[in-house]
Scaffold this active site. Sequence first.
Site, PDB file in Angstrom:
ATOM      1  N   GLY A   1       0.840  -1.193   0.000  1.00  0.00           N
ATOM      2  CA  GLY A   1       0.000   0.000   0.000  1.00  0.00           C
ATOM      3  C   GLY A   1       0.874   1.242   0.000  1.00  0.00           C
ATOM      4  O   GLY A   1       2.055   1.174   0.356  1.00  0.00           O
TER       5      GLY A   1
ATOM      6  N   GLN B   1       3.199   9.900   1.291  1.00  0.00           N
ATOM      7  CA  GLN B   1       4.494   9.201   1.370  1.00  0.00           C
ATOM      8  C   GLN B   1       5.413   9.558   0.196  1.00  0.00           C
ATOM      9  O   GLN B   1       6.617   9.317   0.258  1.00  0.00           O
ATOM     10  CB  GLN B   1       4.292   7.682   1.441  1.00  0.00           C
ATOM     11  CG  GLN B   1       3.612   7.238   2.732  1.00  0.00           C
ATOM     12  CD  GLN B   1       3.407   5.742   2.783  1.00  0.00           C
ATOM     13  OE1 GLN B   1       2.413   5.227   2.300  1.00  0.00           O
ATOM     14  NE2 GLN B   1       4.354   5.024   3.358  1.00  0.00           N
TER      15      GLN B   1
ATOM     16  N   CYS C   1       6.078  -0.225   7.448  1.00  0.00           N
ATOM     17  CA  CYS C   1       5.703   0.959   6.679  1.00  0.00           C
ATOM     18  C   CYS C   1       6.904   1.393   5.845  1.00  0.00           C
ATOM     19  O   CYS C   1       8.018   1.428   6.351  1.00  0.00           O
ATOM     20  CB  CYS C   1       5.279   2.087   7.628  1.00  0.00           C
ATOM     21  SG  CYS C   1       4.758   3.582   6.771  1.00  0.00           S
TER      22      CYS C   1
ATOM     23  N   HIS D   1      -4.305   1.323   7.848  1.00  0.00           N
ATOM     24  CA  HIS D   1      -2.927   1.833   7.921  1.00  0.00           C
ATOM     25  C   HIS D   1      -2.764   3.013   6.945  1.00  0.00           C
ATOM     26  O   HIS D   1      -2.220   4.054   7.304  1.00  0.00           O
ATOM     27  CB  HIS D   1      -1.956   0.685   7.586  1.00  0.00           C
ATOM     28  CG  HIS D   1      -0.519   1.081   7.436  1.00  0.00           C
ATOM     29  ND1 HIS D   1       0.466   0.655   8.293  1.00  0.00           N
ATOM     30  CD2 HIS D   1       0.126   1.864   6.515  1.00  0.00           C
ATOM     31  CE1 HIS D   1       1.635   1.161   7.919  1.00  0.00           C
ATOM     32  NE2 HIS D   1       1.454   1.891   6.838  1.00  0.00           N
ATOM     33  N   GLU D   2      -3.281   2.838   5.727  1.00  0.00           N
ATOM     34  CA  GLU D   2      -3.156   3.897   4.715  1.00  0.00           C
ATOM     35  C   GLU D   2      -4.000   5.116   5.085  1.00  0.00           C
ATOM     36  O   GLU D   2      -3.577   6.250   4.883  1.00  0.00           O
ATOM     37  CB  GLU D   2      -3.577   3.383   3.331  1.00  0.00           C
ATOM     38  CG  GLU D   2      -2.819   2.178   2.809  1.00  0.00           C
ATOM     39  CD  GLU D   2      -1.318   2.315   2.889  1.00  0.00           C
ATOM     40  OE1 GLU D   2      -0.809   3.440   2.908  1.00  0.00           O
ATOM     41  OE2 GLU D   2      -0.644   1.273   2.959  1.00  0.00           O
TER      42      GLU D   2
HETATM   43  O1  GNR Z   1       4.061  -2.650   2.608  1.00  0.00           O
HETATM   44  C1  GNR Z   1       3.391  -2.515   3.633  1.00  0.00           C
HETATM   45  N1  GNR Z   1       3.068  -3.612   4.365  1.00  0.00           N
HETATM   46  C2  GNR Z   1       2.173  -3.579   5.418  1.00  0.00           C
HETATM   47  C3  GNR Z   1       2.118  -4.687   6.258  1.00  0.00           C
HETATM   48  C4  GNR Z   1       1.220  -4.724   7.306  1.00  0.00           C
HETATM   49  C5  GNR Z   1       0.369  -3.671   7.519  1.00  0.00           C
HETATM   50  C6  GNR Z   1       0.421  -2.546   6.701  1.00  0.00           C
HETATM   51  C7  GNR Z   1       1.315  -2.504   5.651  1.00  0.00           C
HETATM   52  S1  GNR Z   1       1.354  -1.125   4.614  1.00  0.00           S
HETATM   53  C8  GNR Z   1       3.001  -1.158   4.066  1.00  0.00           C
HETATM   54  C9  GNR Z   1       3.225  -0.109   2.999  1.00  0.00           C
HETATM   55  C10 GNR Z   1       3.045   1.256   3.575  1.00  0.00           C
HETATM   56  O2  GNR Z   1       3.855   1.819   4.265  1.00  0.00           O
HETATM   57  N2  GNR Z   1       1.904   1.850   3.347  1.00  0.00           N
HETATM   58  O3  GNR Z   1       1.647   3.071   3.859  1.00  0.00           O
HETATM   59 NI    NI Z   2       2.744   3.149   5.711  1.00  0.00          NI
END
Ligand code: GNR
Ligand code: NI
Length: 172
Positions: free
Chosen positions: A46, A51, A94, A136-137
């Site tokens: 994601g 970012q 992240c 998370h996003e």
């Molecule tokens: O690549 C990503 N893996 C992930 C794993 C578990 C929970 C959330 C993520 S998102 C992250 C990519 C990212 O930083 N998105 O903002």
């Molecule tokens: Ni992230």
Amino acid sequence: MTIRTIITEPDKLLRQVSKPVGKVGKKEQELMTDMLETMYAANGIGLAAIQVGIPQRIIVMDISKEENKKEPRFFVNPIIKNKDPYKATYEEGCLSVPNQFAEVDRPSKCEVEYLDYNGNKQLLKAEGLLATCIQHEMDHLEGILFIDYLSKLKRSMIIKKLSKLKSSTLEV
Ligand code: GNR
Ligand code: NI
């Protein structure tokens, strides 16, 4: 298509609240394509526009596992409509907090309303990794990082590590 630079912590930009997109036009679609390419290149599942330094409410995602079965998803102006009170724990990482991982509890299911790549309104019922990743996003859109859910001590240790790394790799 261009791979853009992913901003890493500590950086004030990551704390900015992103602004709603007025219209999904050519420019926004170009940004989404760049974001997707940037995310794939970094092996992420994601990416939020902030970012790559752009404070707009845009997210790209692909949680498919197989390299040759890509399932890109685009979310513009996402709104969480419903959150399941039942929590799920995932080990999160992240791209803006490189090489740091920690378990985070979040609602296990959620419903999200958003505009897709073509600007059409959509409603998605998410669970599992998809639900975790969307939340998370969406936190990124509010300037929130997963390390904000950790203890003060853990968070400050991570930030200290990353700022040392930055000063040793960026400056001479
Ligand atoms: O690549 C990503 N893996 C992930 C794993 C578990 C929970 C959330 C993520 S998102 C992250 C990519 C990212 O930083 N998105 O903002
Ligand atoms: Ni992230």
